[in-house]
Design an enzyme around this catalytic site. Structure first.
Site, mmCIF file in Angstrom:
data_model
loop_
_atom_site.group_PDB
_atom_site.id
_atom_site.type_symbol
_atom_site.label_atom_id
_atom_site.label_comp_id
_atom_site.label_asym_id
_atom_site.label_seq_id
_atom_site.Cartn_x
_atom_site.Cartn_y
_atom_site.Cartn_z
ATOM 1 N N LEU A 1 -15.764 42.393 -8.322
ATOM 2 C CA LEU A 1 -16.245 41.349 -9.214
ATOM 3 C C LEU A 1 -16.008 41.848 -10.637
ATOM 4 O O LEU A 1 -16.232 43.028 -10.927
ATOM 5 C CB LEU A 1 -17.745 41.075 -9.020
ATOM 6 N N ASP A 2 -15.556 40.970 -11.516
ATOM 7 C CA ASP A 2 -15.406 41.356 -12.915
ATOM 8 C C ASP A 2 -16.742 41.851 -13.460
ATOM 9 O O ASP A 2 -17.812 41.469 -12.983
ATOM 10 C CB ASP A 2 -14.936 40.166 -13.754
ATOM 11 N N THR A 3 -16.683 42.668 -14.492
ATOM 12 C CA THR A 3 -17.898 43.220 -15.088
ATOM 13 C C THR A 3 -18.886 42.120 -15.465
ATOM 14 O O THR A 3 -20.091 42.227 -15.211
ATOM 15 C CB THR A 3 -17.544 44.063 -16.325
ATOM 16 N N THR B 1 -19.166 39.158 -14.193
ATOM 17 C CA THR B 1 -19.549 38.293 -13.078
ATOM 18 C C THR B 1 -20.738 38.874 -12.322
ATOM 19 O O THR B 1 -20.735 40.037 -11.940
ATOM 20 C CB THR B 1 -18.366 38.100 -12.106
ATOM 21 N N ARG C 1 -11.069 32.328 -13.384
ATOM 22 C CA ARG C 1 -11.026 32.235 -14.848
ATOM 23 C C ARG C 1 -9.747 31.554 -15.327
ATOM 24 O O ARG C 1 -9.797 30.690 -16.209
ATOM 25 C CB ARG C 1 -11.175 33.629 -15.457
#
Length: 222
Positions: A54-56, A58, A156
């Site tokens: 997961l992106d930071t 998110t 995104r």
């Protein structure tokens, strides 16, 4: 910081990762999920291992494997698309349609000034996301995303290139304004397992979404 646990059995944990917490230690240093893995052993000899990313920014459902064999099986489940994922995102804009799908080929580009990002490109890797509109508030829109593929930054870039508006607060694909971070939340996760009941978890909507006036409708679960 205490990491909420959404699901636990002998081979898996699903945690509710907070927004702003990177999975791996940043090059510049600072806190990361690695600081919490020892606490997440919960009596096991080995610390659990993240299965996906997961992106930071998110928040939400993150699957951890509690042993190497489970990690291998879960990796295969992701590769074989035996995983159902639901994300909630706030668009910095509105959309006319109520639902649809976004199918784009994505490629990674980079520049010295802007760093790297994903773009829609004919020679890229295929990606597919199903979406539906859940609510609108003050020129922003709460969207449910159900990605079938798992490309880097897929939701995104799909928001921007497919729906015509970036996620609110996104500093790469948008202006970075309107929210303290990119407004994307992994709200639901199901991992199918042969011979066992599926791993199933749901993460509550974070306070940052609630402050924008949004709530999760009953029909927005996995």
């Amino acid at each position: 910081m205490t990491i909420p646990i959404l699901y636990e059995d002998g081979e898996a944990l699903v945690i509710d990762k907070p927004a702003g917490l990177p999975i791996e230690r940043p090059r510049a240093g600072g806190r990361s999920l690695e600081d919490h893995l020892e606490d997440l052993k919960l009596g096991f000899q080995r610390p659990p291992m993240p299965v996906h990313r997961l992106d930071t920014d998110t928040s939400g459902c993150l699957l951890l494997a509690r042993n190497p064999k489970a990690l291998k099986r879960f990796n295969k489940a992701f590769e074989d698309r035996q995983v159902e994922k639901v994300y909630l995102g706030v668009l910095a804009g509105t959309v006319a349609d109520d639902e649809g799908e976004i199918a784009l080929s994505l490629s990674k580009i980079s520049s010295k000034d802007a760093g790297w990002r994903m773009i829609a490109a004919k020679k890229g890797k295929p990606s597919l996301t199903h979406w539906r509109k859940l609510d609108e508030k003050d020129g922003t829109t709460l969207i449910e995303f159900r990605p079938e593929t798992g490309r880097t930054h897929q939701i995104r870039i799909h928001a921007l290139a497919g729906l015509g508006a970036s996620l609110l607060g996104d500093p790469i694909y948008g202006t970075g304004k309107g929210a303290p971070h990119t407004m994307l939340h992994a709200s639901g996760l199901i991992v199918h397992r042969e011979g066992k009941t599926p791993i199933e978890a749901s993460a509550p909507l974070p306070a940052d979404f609630a402050r924008l006036g949004f709530a999760i409708p009953d029909a927005a679960g996995v």
